[in-house]
Design a protein around this motif. Sequence first.
Motif, PDB file in Angstrom:
ATOM      1  N   GLN A 138       0.037   4.829  -7.202  1.00 20.31           N
ATOM      2  CA  GLN A 138       0.391   6.228  -7.459  1.00 20.31           C
ATOM      3  C   GLN A 138      -0.822   7.144  -7.379  1.00 20.31           C
ATOM      4  N   ALA A 139      -1.994   6.617  -7.781  1.00 21.90           N
ATOM      5  CA  ALA A 139      -3.222   7.420  -7.760  1.00 21.90           C
ATOM      6  C   ALA A 139      -3.953   7.321  -6.420  1.00 21.90           C
ATOM      7  N   SER A 140      -3.390   6.550  -5.486  1.00 20.50           N
ATOM      8  CA  SER A 140      -4.024   6.325  -4.169  1.00 20.50           C
ATOM      9  C   SER A 140      -5.463   5.828  -4.311  1.00 20.50           C
ATOM     10  N   LYS A 141      -5.691   4.918  -5.274  1.00 19.58           N
ATOM     11  CA  LYS A 141      -7.030   4.354  -5.476  1.00 19.58           C
ATOM     12  C   LYS A 141      -7.126   2.995  -4.777  1.00 19.58           C
ATOM     13  N   PRO A 142      -8.287   2.689  -4.189  1.00 19.69           N
ATOM     14  CA  PRO A 142      -8.428   1.447  -3.411  1.00 19.69           C
ATOM     15  C   PRO A 142      -7.912   0.212  -4.148  1.00 19.69           C
ATOM     16  N   THR A 143      -7.082  -0.545  -3.436  1.00 23.31           N
ATOM     17  CA  THR A 143      -6.484  -1.777  -3.936  1.00 23.31           C
ATOM     18  C   THR A 143      -6.830  -2.857  -2.920  1.00 23.31           C
ATOM     19  N   ALA A 144      -7.793  -3.729  -3.279  1.00 21.65           N
ATOM     20  CA  ALA A 144      -8.293  -4.747  -2.346  1.00 21.65           C
ATOM     21  C   ALA A 144      -7.786  -6.119  -2.780  1.00 21.65           C
ATOM     22  N   VAL A 145      -7.202  -6.850  -1.830  1.00 22.94           N
ATOM     23  CA  VAL A 145      -6.608  -8.163  -2.130  1.00 22.94           C
ATOM     24  C   VAL A 145      -7.011  -9.129  -1.025  1.00 22.94           C
ATOM     25  N   LEU A 146      -7.417 -10.339  -1.418  1.00 25.59           N
ATOM     26  CA  LEU A 146      -8.013 -11.258  -0.445  1.00 25.59           C
ATOM     27  C   LEU A 146      -7.353 -12.637  -0.488  1.00 25.59           C
ATOM     28  N   CYS A 147      -7.040 -13.175   0.688  1.00 25.56           N
ATOM     29  CA  CYS A 147      -6.528 -14.541   0.867  1.00 25.56           C
ATOM     30  C   CYS A 147      -5.173 -14.726   0.188  1.00 25.56           C
ATOM     31  N   HIS A 148      -5.084 -15.414  -0.965  1.00 26.11           N
ATOM     32  CA  HIS A 148      -3.827 -15.492  -1.711  1.00 26.11           C
ATOM     33  C   HIS A 148      -3.665 -14.291  -2.642  1.00 26.11           C
ATOM     34  N   GLY A 149      -4.716 -13.489  -2.779  1.00 21.26           N
ATOM     35  CA  GLY A 149      -4.658 -12.315  -3.666  1.00 21.26           C
ATOM     36  C   GLY A 149      -3.502 -11.373  -3.366  1.00 21.26           C
ATOM     37  N   PRO A 150      -3.161 -11.136  -2.071  1.00 17.66           N
ATOM     38  CA  PRO A 150      -2.077 -10.199  -1.777  1.00 17.66           C
ATOM     39  C   PRO A 150      -0.715 -10.594  -2.350  1.00 17.66           C
ATOM     40  N   ILE A 151      -0.529 -11.871  -2.725  1.00 17.64           N
ATOM     41  CA  ILE A 151       0.763 -12.268  -3.302  1.00 17.64           C
ATOM     42  C   ILE A 151       0.995 -11.525  -4.620  1.00 17.64           C
ATOM     43  N   SER A 152      -0.095 -11.072  -5.261  1.00 15.03           N
ATOM     44  CA  SER A 152       0.022 -10.331  -6.524  1.00 15.03           C
ATOM     45  C   SER A 152       0.758  -9.012  -6.329  1.00 15.03           C
ATOM     46  N   LEU A 153       0.818  -8.509  -5.092  1.00 15.25           N
ATOM     47  CA  LEU A 153       1.513  -7.245  -4.834  1.00 15.25           C
ATOM     48  C   LEU A 153       2.991  -7.330  -5.207  1.00 15.25           C
TER      49      LEU A 153
END
Length: 270
Positions: A138-153
């Motif tokens: 909502q705040a358009s702040k950087p959200t960085a996710v790596l390897c299996h990290g994107p599953i948290s989305l």
Amino acid sequence: MTTKGKVLVLVSSGHGLPLKDGKVYTGAGYYLNELTVPVRTLMGEGYEITFANPKGNTPQMDVHSAVPDFFGGDEAKLQDYLKFRDTLDGLKNPMRISDVIASGLDQYDAVFVPGGHGPMMDLLDDPDAGTVLRHFHQASKPTAVLCHGPISLLAALPNSTEVVAALAAGDVAGAHAKAQGWIYSGYKMTIFSTAEEQQREPLEIGGKVRFYPDFALSTAGGDVSVLAPWTSYVVHDRELISGQNPFSDHALLKLLLPALDGKKKSVSAS
């Protein structure tokens, strides 16, 4: 000493990844380079790091990640990063994500979720992780996710537990239907690929994951792309910066640092 800003790093509280056929991979956790390479660089740039996980317990490192392969084949570099990891008191004693939320998310400039199988254990359907991700979205702040990290989305879904259960049961239509309205629907993203996971299953986890991460994000509505196994690959769409595998750590930073600087200047990062 004044800091340049604050970055929140979400890690797992889990100590066992449930697999198909009732097996469990007890060695699951964060991957050493995926956590330490970005964190060390961010600290070097003047950012203060806050580690948080669901239970506030010490997260586990995946032993398979403490090998020179992920540090350019350099044993000395591996040892150097292990020593650096041991200096991170916040990693040994992370905050509970719920306490971070209570203390206010506005103070953080970015959120970062490193991989290893850790996020597959608990972050993917943790309601507090979902609250954090929705804030940064909502705040358009950087959200960085790596390897299996994107599953948290997936945690950003209000009914993430139901979506994850449907995925684990092989109910693709059900998972897709339950994931309607996902805040990342249509986002371009990448994540650890099925081909990479299938290579690692017999070597590392001794079983089969309940579902493949790239398929899960596609089913939820993500515009997922992956390159050939073990190729460095990063995708940037709006606030989301995602990397495919352990070898994407430096490429992720090359996009995250300018995005953070852009946010600081209140200009949208290209």
